[in-house]
Write a protein that holds these residues in place. Structure first.
Motif, PDB file in Angstrom:
ATOM      1  N   MET A  62      47.671  50.030  40.286  1.00  0.00           N
ATOM      2  CA  MET A  62      47.339  48.631  40.099  1.00  0.00           C
ATOM      3  C   MET A  62      48.761  47.938  39.473  1.00  0.00           C
ATOM      4  N   HIS A  63      48.881  46.788  39.613  1.00  0.00           N
ATOM      5  CA  HIS A  63      50.133  46.159  38.777  1.00  0.00           C
ATOM      6  C   HIS A  63      49.889  44.582  38.444  1.00  0.00           C
ATOM      7  N   MET A  64      50.551  44.066  37.618  1.00  0.00           N
ATOM      8  CA  MET A  64      50.552  42.683  37.306  1.00  0.00           C
ATOM      9  C   MET A  64      52.191  42.654  36.527  1.00  0.00           C
ATOM     10  N   ASN A  65      52.288  41.305  36.317  1.00  0.00           N
ATOM     11  CA  ASN A  65      53.598  40.885  35.718  1.00  0.00           C
ATOM     12  C   ASN A  65      53.594  39.526  35.462  1.00  0.00           C
ATOM     13  N   ASP A  66      54.355  38.998  34.602  1.00  0.00           N
ATOM     14  CA  ASP A  66      54.687  37.660  34.121  1.00  0.00           C
ATOM     15  C   ASP A  66      53.131  37.068  33.591  1.00  0.00           C
ATOM     16  N   THR A  67      52.705  37.844  32.874  1.00  0.00           N
ATOM     17  CA  THR A  67      51.369  37.207  32.289  1.00  0.00           C
ATOM     18  C   THR A  67      51.330  35.972  31.396  1.00  0.00           C
ATOM     19  N   HIS A  68      52.553  36.110  30.613  1.00  0.00           N
ATOM     20  CA  HIS A  68      52.753  34.967  29.969  1.00  0.00           C
ATOM     21  C   HIS A  68      51.795  34.404  28.885  1.00  0.00           C
ATOM     22  N   ALA A  69      51.202  35.374  28.266  1.00  0.00           N
ATOM     23  CA  ALA A  69      50.146  34.981  27.003  1.00  0.00           C
ATOM     24  C   ALA A  69      48.847  34.183  27.705  1.00  0.00           C
ATOM     25  N   ARG A  70      48.717  34.596  29.009  1.00  0.00           N
ATOM     26  CA  ARG A  70      47.665  33.982  29.459  1.00  0.00           C
ATOM     27  C   ARG A  70      46.319  34.954  29.051  1.00  0.00           C
ATOM     28  N   VAL A  71      46.211  34.987  27.949  1.00  0.00           N
ATOM     29  CA  VAL A  71      45.126  35.848  27.065  1.00  0.00           C
ATOM     30  C   VAL A  71      43.739  35.642  27.635  1.00  0.00           C
ATOM     31  N   ALA A  72      43.591  34.153  27.981  1.00  0.00           N
ATOM     32  CA  ALA A  72      42.103  33.798  28.314  1.00  0.00           C
ATOM     33  C   ALA A  72      41.619  34.519  29.799  1.00  0.00           C
ATOM     34  N   GLU A  73      42.632  34.860  30.447  1.00  0.00           N
ATOM     35  CA  GLU A  73      42.371  35.134  31.705  1.00  0.00           C
ATOM     36  C   GLU A  73      42.218  36.799  31.886  1.00  0.00           C
ATOM     37  N   MET A  74      42.594  37.478  30.725  1.00  0.00           N
ATOM     38  CA  MET A  74      42.502  38.905  30.634  1.00  0.00           C
ATOM     39  C   MET A  74      41.038  39.578  30.721  1.00  0.00           C
ATOM     40  N   PRO A  75      40.217  38.926  30.247  1.00  0.00           N
ATOM     41  CA  PRO A  75      38.717  39.550  30.580  1.00  0.00           C
ATOM     42  C   PRO A  75      38.308  39.580  32.035  1.00  0.00           C
ATOM     43  N   LYS A  76      38.783  38.550  32.844  1.00  0.00           N
ATOM     44  CA  LYS A  76      38.679  38.707  34.430  1.00  0.00           C
ATOM     45  C   LYS A  76      39.542  39.650  34.888  1.00  0.00           C
ATOM     46  N   ALA A  77      40.652  39.778  34.408  1.00  0.00           N
ATOM     47  CA  ALA A  77      41.413  40.891  35.180  1.00  0.00           C
ATOM     48  C   ALA A  77      40.989  42.455  34.707  1.00  0.00           C
ATOM     49  N   ILE A  78      40.485  42.585  33.427  1.00  0.00           N
ATOM     50  CA  ILE A  78      39.870  43.815  33.143  1.00  0.00           C
ATOM     51  C   ILE A  78      38.597  44.211  34.052  1.00  0.00           C
ATOM     52  N   THR A  79      37.874  42.913  34.356  1.00  0.00           N
ATOM     53  CA  THR A  79      36.820  43.405  35.558  1.00  0.00           C
ATOM     54  C   THR A  79      37.120  44.042  36.570  1.00  0.00           C
ATOM     55  N   ALA A  80      38.415  43.191  36.970  1.00  0.00           N
ATOM     56  CA  ALA A  80      39.121  43.736  38.297  1.00  0.00           C
ATOM     57  C   ALA A  80      39.820  45.279  38.332  1.00  0.00           C
ATOM     58  N   ILE A  81      40.164  45.408  37.271  1.00  0.00           N
ATOM     59  CA  ILE A  81      40.720  46.820  36.930  1.00  0.00           C
ATOM     60  C   ILE A  81      39.700  47.879  36.896  1.00  0.00           C
ATOM     61  N   LYS A  82      38.582  47.462  36.370  1.00  0.00           N
ATOM     62  CA  LYS A  82      37.550  48.544  36.267  1.00  0.00           C
ATOM     63  C   LYS A  82      36.954  48.905  37.693  1.00  0.00           C
ATOM     64  N   GLU A  83      36.852  47.671  38.384  1.00  0.00           N
ATOM     65  CA  GLU A  83      36.142  47.734  39.870  1.00  0.00           C
ATOM     66  C   GLU A  83      37.300  48.679  40.697  1.00  0.00           C
ATOM     67  N   VAL A  84      38.496  48.761  40.621  1.00  0.00           N
ATOM     68  CA  VAL A  84      39.383  49.345  41.379  1.00  0.00           C
ATOM     69  C   VAL A  84      39.142  50.900  40.814  1.00  0.00           C
ATOM     70  N   ARG A  85      38.977  50.966  39.649  1.00  0.00           N
ATOM     71  CA  ARG A  85      38.960  52.450  39.070  1.00  0.00           C
ATOM     72  C   ARG A  85      37.766  53.044  39.544  1.00  0.00           C
ATOM     73  N   ASN A  86      36.597  52.451  39.743  1.00  0.00           N
ATOM     74  CA  ASN A  86      35.289  53.008  40.257  1.00  0.00           C
ATOM     75  C   ASN A  86      35.575  53.764  41.611  1.00  0.00           C
ATOM     76  N   ASP A  87      36.653  53.094  42.333  1.00  0.00           N
ATOM     77  CA  ASP A  87      36.828  53.475  43.572  1.00  0.00           C
ATOM     78  C   ASP A  87      38.159  54.668  43.623  1.00  0.00           C
ATOM     79  N   LYS A  88      38.754  54.439  42.601  1.00  0.00           N
ATOM     80  CA  LYS A  88      40.355  55.238  42.502  1.00  0.00           C
ATOM     81  C   LYS A  88      40.391  55.478  40.987  1.00  0.00           C
TER      82      LYS A  88
END
Length: 731
Positions: free
Chosen positions: A218-244
Motif C-alpha cells: 500500500m502507498h500514500m504520498n504528499d499527505t501534507h498535514a491532512r491529519v483529519a483524513e488519517m482515521p479514514k486512511a487507517i480504516t482502508a489500510i486495515k481492510e487491505v490487511r484483512n485480505d493481505k
C-alpha cells in the motif's frame, strides 16, 4: 548493476541459447529423441529440460541417456544455471590446472566453476575435462553450484555412506536429505553419472525452488498535514490487511506543511496518527525541511524521526552538518533490523521468506525549494546505483525505491521516469512530490537508449490522502517482474477508524477552535487551485497559469508592502507556495492558512529591469509544464512564448506606474515584494539569491497568510478574476 536473468536453476532458465549435454544440435521443437521413450526413467526430466531449451540431443535425433557426462559438459551446464561472476582473466584462473588452458573447449565455463570452488581438480593438479563425472563428484558440484544446502532443514535421511569418499559425504547426504536420490542403501558413488540421470537430478533440484512470489503493498504520498483524513486512511489500510496481511505500507514523503495541524503542532499530530498505521518505511520529502531557517532549525523534524515507530529513509541525504539531525543517522546504513528513532539509507525486509530491499530518494531541488539549512542532497542516480549494488550483493533481487522526486518533474533534478530508465535493478518505484494521480501503475521496460530492460513499476497516489494506493507485483524465480495489478482506493466515503478518531481528538479541539473562525470577508466565487491531472485537466495549473487566487494573493502582498515602502510596485508569489483553494462564502482563518501554509514572511528587494526579466525567464523556463517556481504577479503584466528557447521567452514586460502600464526599463530599479522563501533564492532563483547575499533583501516579518487575510477583510466582498497578467503567446 544489471540484474542477472538466470539465478539458481530458475524454472524458466532464461538462457541466451540452448545448452547441449555433449554433442549435436537438434532443436527440441523439431522432433523428439528416438532413444527416449515415455517408459524411460528419465523421460519427464529430459522432456521438461528440452522444452525449456536447456538441453539438446545429438544430430541423429538421439539423446543417448545412458552415456556418461563429461566434467567439462557439467561445468558448461552449471555455469549457465548458477549465479556466478565470470572471471575477467580465464587463462589466469586455469593456470592452476595442468591439462587445460584458456584455449580449451568450454574454458570460460570451467574457469567460472573453478573460480567459484565448485570444481577443484585432482591431487595432481588436473581438471580432467573429458573424464566422466562420478555420482559422488556430481553430488558435491550440484550442492555447491546450486546452493542446495539452503533447502536442507538439517533432518538427516538414513543413507549408506561407507563407500562414499570422505570429501563427498556432505554432498551425498544433502541429496538424500532433500529427496533428490532414492539410492540410500548404495549410492554407487564411483559410477559415472549418465546424461539421463544428470537431467533428472537437475530437474528434481528445480522443484525445490520456491514458487513465484507476489509482493503486495500500500502507498500514500504528499499527505501534507491532512491529519483529519488519517482515521479514514487507517480504516482502508486495515481492510487491505484483512485480505493481505503481509502487505507493506510505504509513504512517499511530504508529511510536513499544509494545514493548521502543522502550524500548531509541527508534525506531532501527524506522527501520532501515522504511528497507528503500521508503516514499513517513509522517505523524507522536501517539505520535511521547511523549518530549517526557523529559530529551532530542524528540531521539529528530529522530534518526528525520534518519535516514529517506522523507519524514515534518506538514501541521498547528508545530515552530517545539521546539529538537530546528525546524531540520528545510524552507523548501519543498510539494515534488516532498523533502530527506531534513527535514519537509515535503506532496509531489507523479509516478506514470506523473500528478501525485499527498500531505499528512498529525495529531490535534489530541496536545496532551493525548501529551507534545508546545512542538510545536503546528493546525486539521486549515483545514490540509487549504490543502493541497488548493496542489495544485490546481499542476494536481494526485489528492490523498491520510495521516491520524492516527482513522476515527470523537472528533468534537470531528476524524476521517477528518468530513474527507472537509468538505473537497472529497481523493480518498484513508489512516488511522491508531483502529486500525480496514477490511476493505474506505469511500466518502464526500456532504458534511455530505447533498449529493453527488466520492467519497473511506478505508482503514485495523488495527494492529501484522497486515495490509498495498492499494488500487487508478481516476480519469477529470478526476481524479474512477470505481472502486476494496482489501483487507487478512494478514501472519501470511508468511515473513521475508532482508535484513530479517538487519538485525533487530542488535537482537533484546538484546531477547530481556531480553524473555524470567520475573518469577516465574503467570497462571491469559488477560487480553485488547479494542478495538472493529465486527461482530467490538461490546460490549467497554479504552477503554469495565471489564476484568480494567485492575483488575489499578490494584490494583498503589494498592498501590504506599500504600507512599508510606497515605492513597491511589483509583487511576485511562487505557484508552489499556493497550496489550497478557497470556497465561495464566508472565509475562515483555517481556509486562509491552508492556502499559504508555510509560515512565509513578506520581503522587499530592489531589482533592475534586467534582473526582473531574468527572474521571469526562470519562472517560465518549463512552460507549459508545471513548475513550482512559476510566478504569479501584481503590479505588472507579461507576455511570453513557451515555444522559444529557455532564456528567450519573455516578450513584453509592463509595470503599473501612476495608474498606467508602461514598459519595464532594463537599467531602471524597481522595488519588488515577494515571500522570504523566494527572496532568498528558493525554487532556484539565482538573481534573488544573489540579491539576498548582497544584502538587498529586507524581511518585513509579516506572515503571508495574515497579509492575505487582512487584504480580504479590507475588501469585504471578494471577487478576483483572471485579468491577462500572464499570457503565453504559444497557446
Amino acid at each position: 548493476m544489471n540484474k542477472r536473468k538466470v539465478h539458481r536453476f530458475g524454472a524458466t532458465f532464461a538462457v541466451a541459447s540452448a545448452i547441449v549435454l555433449a554433442g549435436g544440435s537438434v532443436d527440441a521443437a523439431e522432433q523428439w529423441y528416438t532413444d527416449v521413450s515415455k517408459d524411460n526413467t528419465h523421460y519427464e526430466a529430459i522432456k521438461a529440460l528440452t522444452d525449456q531449451q536447456i538441453i539438446r540431443g545429438y544430430s541423429e535425433n538421439q539423446f543417448k541417456p545412458g552415456h556418461s557426462i563429461e566434467r567439462r559438459h557439467a561445468a558448461l551446464i552449471l555455469a549457465k544455471l548458477g549465479d556466478f561472476e565470470e572471471p575477467t582473466d580465464v587463462a589466469d584462473v586455469l593456470k592452476k590446472f595442468k591439462d587445460i588452458s584458456g584455449d580449451s573447449f568450454y574454458a570460460k565455463e570451467m574457469a567460472t566453476l573453478a573460480n567459484a570452488n565448485v570444481f577443484k581438480g585432482d591431487s595432481n593438479g588436473n581438471f580432467k575435462p573429458t573424464a566422466a563425472l562420478t555420482r559422488q563428484q556430481m553430488a558435491n558440484v550440484l550442492v555447491n553450484a546450486l546452493d542446495l544446502e539452503k533447502y536442507d532443514t538439517g533432518k538427516k535421511v538414513e543413507i549408506n555412506l561407507s563407500n562414499v569418499g570422505e570429501s563427498h559425504r556432505r554432498g551425498v547426504q544433502i541429496l538424500a536429505n532433500l529427496g533428490l536420490t532414492d539410492q540410500l542403501s548404495d549410492f554407487r558413488p564411483n559410477e559415472p553419472v549418465t546424461r539421463g540421470a544428470f537431467s533428472s537430478f537437475i530437474h528434481r533440484a528445480n522443484q525445490l525452488q520456491p514458487s513465484d512470489f507476489t509482493l503486495s503493498l500500500m502507498h500514500m504520498n504528499d499527505t501534507h498535514a491532512r491529519v483529519a483524513e488519517m482515521p479514514k486512511a487507517i480504516t482502508a489500510i486495515k481492510e487491505v490487511r484483512n485480505d493481505k496481511p503481509d502487505a507493506l505500507l510505504l509513504h512517499g514523503g511530504d508529511v510536513f506543511s499544509g494545514t493548521l495541524y502543522f502550524s500548531e503542532f509541527e508534525g506531532q499530530a501527524d506522527l501520532e496518527l501515522m504511528n497507528l498505521m503500521g508503516l514499513d518505511a517513509m522517505v523524507f520529502g522536501n517539505h520535511e525541511f521547511d523549518l530549517g531557517d526557523s529559530k529551532n532549525g530542524h528540531q521539529s523534524l528530529a522530534n518526528f524521526v525520534k518519535g516514529a515507530n517506522f523507519p524514515v529513509i534518506g538514501t541521498n541525504i547528508d545530515f552530517s552538518k545539521d546539529p538537530a539531525l546528525k546524531n540520528l543517522v545510524s552507523k548501519t546504513e543498510f539494515t534488516s533490523t532498523p533502530a527506531l528513532g534513527e535514519i537509515h539509507k535503506g532496509l531489507i525486509k523479509e516478506v514470506n521468506g523473500e528478501k525485499v530491499g527498500i531505499f528512498g530518494l529525495t529531490t535534489e531541488s530541496t536545496a532551493f525549494v525548501a529551507s534545508p539549512g546545512a542538510v545536503e542532497f546528493l546525486d539521486y542516480k549515483e545514490s540509487a546505483e549504490k543502493a541497488v549494488a548493496y542489495f544485490e550483493s546481499q542476494g536481494v533481487n526485489k528492490i523498491i525505491s520510495i521516491n520524492h522526486l516527482g513522476f515527470d518533474s523537472d528533468p534537470s533534478v531528476g524524476n521517477d521516469l528518468l530513474l527507472a530508465q537509468a538505473v537497472e535493478g529497481i523493480d518498484i518505484i513508489v512516488g511522491g512530490h508531483s502529486h500525480t494521480k496514477l490511476s493505474e501503475p506505469v511500466i518502464v521496460d526500456k532504458n534511455a537508449s530505447g533498449e529493453s530492460k527488466d520492467p519497473t513499476v511506478i505508482v503514485q497516489a495523488d495527494q492529501y490522502l484522497t486515495h490509498l494506493g495498492t499494488l500487487d507485483v508478481e516476480f519469477d524465480k529470478q526476481g524479474v517482474i512477470t505481472g502486476h495489478a494496482g489501483e487507487l482506493i478512494s478514501l472519501k466515503d470511508k468511515v473513521n477508524d475508532a482508535e484513530a478518531a479517538e487519538a485525533l481528538l487530542k488535537y482537533s479541539g484546538k484546531i477547530d477552535e481556531t480553524f473555524g473562525k470567520e475573518i469577516g470577508a465574503t467570497l462571491e466565487v469559488d477560487l480553485p487551485n488547479p494542478r495538472s491531472r493529465g486527461e482530467e485537466n490538461i490546460t490549467e495549473s497554479v504552477r503554469a497559469n495565471e489564476t484568480a487566487l494567485g492575483n488575489l494573493i499578490t494584490d494583498g502582498m503589494l498592498e501590504k508592502a506599500k504600507e512599508y515602502d510606497p515605492k513597491a510596485v511589483i509583487a511576485l508569489q511562487n505557484g508552489g507556495g499556493i497550496r489550497n483553494h478557497l470556497d465561495k462564502g464566508q472565509v475562515t482563518v483555517g481556509a486562509v492558512i491552508e492556502v499559504l501554509p508555510f509560515g512565509n514572511t513578506l520581503s522587499l528587494v530592489t531589482l533592475t529591469g534586467e534582473e526582473i526579466k531574468n527572474t521571469l525567464e526562470h519562472s517560465v523556463r518549463n512552460s507549459p509544464n508545471e513548475e513550482g517556481g512559476f510566478l504569479h504577479m501584481s503590479g505588472m503584466k507579461i507576455t511570453f512564448d513557451s515555444s522559444k528557447e529557455v532564456g528567450q521567452r519573455i516578450q513584453t514586460m509592463q509595470v503599473k506606474m501612476n495608474g498606467e502600464f508602461v514598459d519595464v526599463e532594463m537599467d531602471k530599479e524597481y522595488v519588488v515584494t515577494t515571500n522570504a522563501f523566494t527572496a532568498r533564492g528558493g525554487d532556484g532563483f539565482k538573481v534573488l539569491e544573489e540579491a539576498y547575499e548582497n544584502g538587498r533583501v529586507t524581511d518585513l516579518g509579516l506572515d503571508d497568510w495574515v497579509n492575505l487575510r487582512d487584504h480580504m477583510i479590507k475588501l469585504g466582498t471578494v471577487k478576483p478574476e483572471i485579468e491577462g497578467r500572464i499570457i503565453d503567446l504559444n497557446t
